[in-house]
Design a protein around this motif. Sequence first.
Motif, PDB file in Angstrom:
ATOM      1  N   ILE A 218      -0.139 -22.596  19.806  1.00 33.72           N
ATOM      2  CA  ILE A 218       0.720 -22.360  18.639  1.00 33.72           C
ATOM      3  C   ILE A 218       2.189 -22.488  19.022  1.00 33.72           C
ATOM      4  O   ILE A 218       2.974 -23.133  18.316  1.00 33.72           O
ATOM      5  CB  ILE A 218       0.429 -20.976  18.022  1.00 33.72           C
ATOM      6  N   LEU A 219       2.566 -21.887  20.132  1.00 34.25           N
ATOM      7  CA  LEU A 219       3.976 -21.951  20.550  1.00 34.25           C
ATOM      8  C   LEU A 219       4.364 -23.370  20.966  1.00 34.25           C
ATOM      9  O   LEU A 219       5.494 -23.797  20.711  1.00 34.25           O
ATOM     10  CB  LEU A 219       4.247 -20.954  21.677  1.00 34.25           C
ATOM     11  N   GLY A 220       3.447 -24.111  21.578  1.00 31.85           N
ATOM     12  CA  GLY A 220       3.731 -25.507  21.913  1.00 31.85           C
ATOM     13  C   GLY A 220       4.000 -26.331  20.663  1.00 31.85           C
ATOM     14  O   GLY A 220       4.948 -27.116  20.607  1.00 31.85           O
ATOM     15  N   TRP A 221       3.159 -26.143  19.632  1.00 35.28           N
ATOM     16  CA  TRP A 221       3.354 -26.856  18.365  1.00 35.28           C
ATOM     17  C   TRP A 221       4.669 -26.441  17.721  1.00 35.28           C
ATOM     18  O   TRP A 221       5.415 -27.283  17.211  1.00 35.28           O
ATOM     19  CB  TRP A 221       2.182 -26.582  17.417  1.00 35.28           C
ATOM     20  N   THR A 222       4.957 -25.144  17.740  1.00 38.73           N
ATOM     21  CA  THR A 222       6.188 -24.636  17.136  1.00 38.73           C
ATOM     22  C   THR A 222       7.410 -25.228  17.827  1.00 38.73           C
ATOM     23  O   THR A 222       8.342 -25.710  17.160  1.00 38.73           O
ATOM     24  CB  THR A 222       6.212 -23.096  17.200  1.00 38.73           C
ATOM     25  N   ASP A 223       7.423 -25.202  19.138  1.00 37.56           N
ATOM     26  CA  ASP A 223       8.560 -25.759  19.881  1.00 37.56           C
ATOM     27  C   ASP A 223       8.708 -27.254  19.614  1.00 37.56           C
ATOM     28  O   ASP A 223       9.821 -27.756  19.457  1.00 37.56           O
ATOM     29  CB  ASP A 223       8.403 -25.496  21.377  1.00 37.56           C
ATOM     30  N   HIS A 224       7.590 -27.961  19.556  1.00 37.95           N
ATOM     31  CA  HIS A 224       7.622 -29.397  19.258  1.00 37.95           C
ATOM     32  C   HIS A 224       8.226 -29.644  17.869  1.00 37.95           C
ATOM     33  O   HIS A 224       9.062 -30.538  17.698  1.00 37.95           O
ATOM     34  CB  HIS A 224       6.209 -29.976  19.343  1.00 37.95           C
ATOM     35  N   THR A 225       7.818 -28.866  16.895  1.00 33.25           N
ATOM     36  CA  THR A 225       8.342 -29.018  15.539  1.00 33.25           C
ATOM     37  C   THR A 225       9.827 -28.699  15.490  1.00 33.25           C
ATOM     38  O   THR A 225      10.600 -29.378  14.792  1.00 33.25           O
ATOM     39  CB  THR A 225       7.548 -28.137  14.555  1.00 33.25           C
ATOM     40  N   MET A 226      10.246 -27.695  16.225  1.00 32.16           N
ATOM     41  CA  MET A 226      11.679 -27.373  16.281  1.00 32.16           C
ATOM     42  C   MET A 226      12.470 -28.562  16.842  1.00 32.16           C
ATOM     43  O   MET A 226      13.540 -28.902  16.329  1.00 32.16           O
ATOM     44  CB  MET A 226      11.907 -26.107  17.107  1.00 32.16           C
ATOM     45  N   ILE A 227      11.948 -29.189  17.878  1.00 36.81           N
ATOM     46  CA  ILE A 227      12.623 -30.356  18.459  1.00 36.81           C
ATOM     47  C   ILE A 227      12.654 -31.506  17.464  1.00 36.81           C
ATOM     48  O   ILE A 227      13.684 -32.185  17.324  1.00 36.81           O
ATOM     49  CB  ILE A 227      11.955 -30.767  19.792  1.00 36.81           C
ATOM     50  N   GLU A 228      11.544 -31.735  16.758  1.00 30.21           N
ATOM     51  CA  GLU A 228      11.519 -32.807  15.751  1.00 30.21           C
ATOM     52  C   GLU A 228      12.560 -32.560  14.654  1.00 30.21           C
ATOM     53  O   GLU A 228      13.221 -33.492  14.207  1.00 30.21           O
ATOM     54  CB  GLU A 228      10.137 -32.915  15.117  1.00 30.21           C
ATOM     55  N   THR A 229      12.686 -31.320  14.213  1.00 32.29           N
ATOM     56  CA  THR A 229      13.691 -30.986  13.194  1.00 32.29           C
ATOM     57  C   THR A 229      15.085 -31.285  13.727  1.00 32.29           C
ATOM     58  O   THR A 229      15.886 -31.940  13.054  1.00 32.29           O
ATOM     59  CB  THR A 229      13.599 -29.500  12.797  1.00 32.29           C
ATOM     60  N   ALA A 230      15.362 -30.816  14.924  1.00 37.82           N
ATOM     61  CA  ALA A 230      16.679 -31.045  15.521  1.00 37.82           C
ATOM     62  C   ALA A 230      16.936 -32.536  15.710  1.00 37.82           C
ATOM     63  O   ALA A 230      18.058 -33.010  15.484  1.00 37.82           O
ATOM     64  CB  ALA A 230      16.786 -30.306  16.854  1.00 37.82           C
ATOM     65  N   GLU A 231      15.924 -33.283  16.102  1.00 39.28           N
ATOM     66  CA  GLU A 231      16.071 -34.727  16.336  1.00 39.28           C
ATOM     67  C   GLU A 231      16.576 -35.446  15.091  1.00 39.28           C
ATOM     68  O   GLU A 231      17.424 -36.330  15.172  1.00 39.28           O
ATOM     69  CB  GLU A 231      14.731 -35.321  16.779  1.00 39.28           C
ATOM     70  N   ARG A 232      16.063 -35.086  13.934  1.00 39.53           N
ATOM     71  CA  ARG A 232      16.491 -35.731  12.689  1.00 39.53           C
ATOM     72  C   ARG A 232      17.932 -35.369  12.323  1.00 39.53           C
ATOM     73  O   ARG A 232      18.598 -36.130  11.633  1.00 39.53           O
ATOM     74  CB  ARG A 232      15.572 -35.331  11.531  1.00 39.53           C
ATOM     75  N   LEU A 233      18.407 -34.227  12.791  1.00 41.18           N
ATOM     76  CA  LEU A 233      19.726 -33.739  12.392  1.00 41.18           C
ATOM     77  C   LEU A 233      20.804 -33.979  13.439  1.00 41.18           C
ATOM     78  O   LEU A 233      21.960 -34.238  13.104  1.00 41.18           O
ATOM     79  CB  LEU A 233      19.654 -32.236  12.092  1.00 41.18           C
ATOM     80  N   ASP A 234      20.427 -33.867  14.709  1.00 36.52           N
ATOM     81  CA  ASP A 234      21.397 -33.941  15.795  1.00 36.52           C
ATOM     82  C   ASP A 234      20.642 -34.295  17.076  1.00 36.52           C
ATOM     83  O   ASP A 234      20.095 -33.409  17.745  1.00 36.52           O
ATOM     84  CB  ASP A 234      22.116 -32.589  15.924  1.00 36.52           C
ATOM     85  N   SER A 235      20.603 -35.573  17.413  1.00 39.26           N
ATOM     86  CA  SER A 235      19.798 -36.010  18.559  1.00 39.26           C
ATOM     87  C   SER A 235      20.265 -35.393  19.880  1.00 39.26           C
ATOM     88  O   SER A 235      19.451 -35.148  20.767  1.00 39.26           O
ATOM     89  CB  SER A 235      19.772 -37.535  18.661  1.00 39.26           C
ATOM     90  N   SER A 236      21.553 -35.100  20.003  1.00 42.49           N
ATOM     91  CA  SER A 236      22.015 -34.485  21.254  1.00 42.49           C
ATOM     92  C   SER A 236      21.495 -33.046  21.370  1.00 42.49           C
ATOM     93  O   SER A 236      21.178 -32.592  22.466  1.00 42.49           O
ATOM     94  CB  SER A 236      23.535 -34.527  21.371  1.00 42.49           C
ATOM     95  N   ALA A 237      21.396 -32.342  20.248  1.00 45.84           N
ATOM     96  CA  ALA A 237      20.824 -30.990  20.277  1.00 45.84           C
ATOM     97  C   ALA A 237      19.346 -31.063  20.681  1.00 45.84           C
ATOM     98  O   ALA A 237      18.874 -30.234  21.466  1.00 45.84           O
ATOM     99  CB  ALA A 237      20.977 -30.305  18.929  1.00 45.84           C
ATOM    100  N   ALA A 238      18.629 -32.044  20.147  1.00 42.38           N
ATOM    101  CA  ALA A 238      17.217 -32.211  20.511  1.00 42.38           C
ATOM    102  C   ALA A 238      17.077 -32.538  21.994  1.00 42.38           C
ATOM    103  O   ALA A 238      16.180 -31.996  22.667  1.00 42.38           O
ATOM    104  CB  ALA A 238      16.579 -33.299  19.654  1.00 42.38           C
ATOM    105  N   ASP A 239      17.944 -33.386  22.525  1.00 41.20           N
ATOM    106  CA  ASP A 239      17.901 -33.699  23.960  1.00 41.20           C
ATOM    107  C   ASP A 239      18.155 -32.447  24.801  1.00 41.20           C
ATOM    108  O   ASP A 239      17.492 -32.223  25.809  1.00 41.20           O
ATOM    109  CB  ASP A 239      18.935 -34.767  24.310  1.00 41.20           C
ATOM    110  N   ARG A 240      19.104 -31.631  24.363  1.00 42.65           N
ATOM    111  CA  ARG A 240      19.385 -30.384  25.087  1.00 42.65           C
ATOM    112  C   ARG A 240      18.189 -29.439  25.026  1.00 42.65           C
ATOM    113  O   ARG A 240      17.902 -28.731  25.993  1.00 42.65           O
ATOM    114  CB  ARG A 240      20.636 -29.715  24.521  1.00 42.65           C
ATOM    115  N   MET A 241      17.512 -29.421  23.879  1.00 36.93           N
ATOM    116  CA  MET A 241      16.316 -28.583  23.758  1.00 36.93           C
ATOM    117  C   MET A 241      15.251 -29.026  24.750  1.00 36.93           C
ATOM    118  O   MET A 241      14.629 -28.187  25.410  1.00 36.93           O
ATOM    119  CB  MET A 241      15.752 -28.652  22.335  1.00 36.93           C
TER     120      MET A 241
END
Length: 170
Positions: free
Chosen positions: A23-46
Amino acid sequence: MEPASPLLLAAGKHRLLGELAEILGWTDHTMIETAERLDSSAADRMRRSTTVPAAVAYWSYAIKNRQNIPSELGRLVDLAAKERNRIAIDRDDFIHALFTGKFAAVLGHMAPGYQTTKVAGISTGATRSASEIQELRDRAAMLSCLVAHIDHCMKSYDPSPWLDMVRPLL
């Protein structure tokens, strides 16, 4: 191969820890996907982050840095960030832990002392009951629904399929 010491948790508790990890792996992955659409540098930092609080901060920033974000959504992001950080601490008490309990010999094998299994977090020193694993897994499941709802709201104006599940948080 058997471990050096008998396992103390019942199979159901082992299953819950596995579900928690997934569950936490899926949650973290989804958080990264959300960030990727909004701010790719934030997703890279994640992706490069070595701590949950840092990754969650980048996710929160990526969403809340958008213009015209509804205040209700900002409140949900804050709630999700706080809960993700708390779950990381609580999870560590069960993942990085020493399990203790009473053994009972059953047909020449060691069996878990289901009612007496205690968990001592190695990092925090917190003593917990193994019965708390179910509640932690359920909190993670609710968090996953909240993160999915936030992700949906950031990419669509359609009704969220997770709205009814997170409605108690609104």
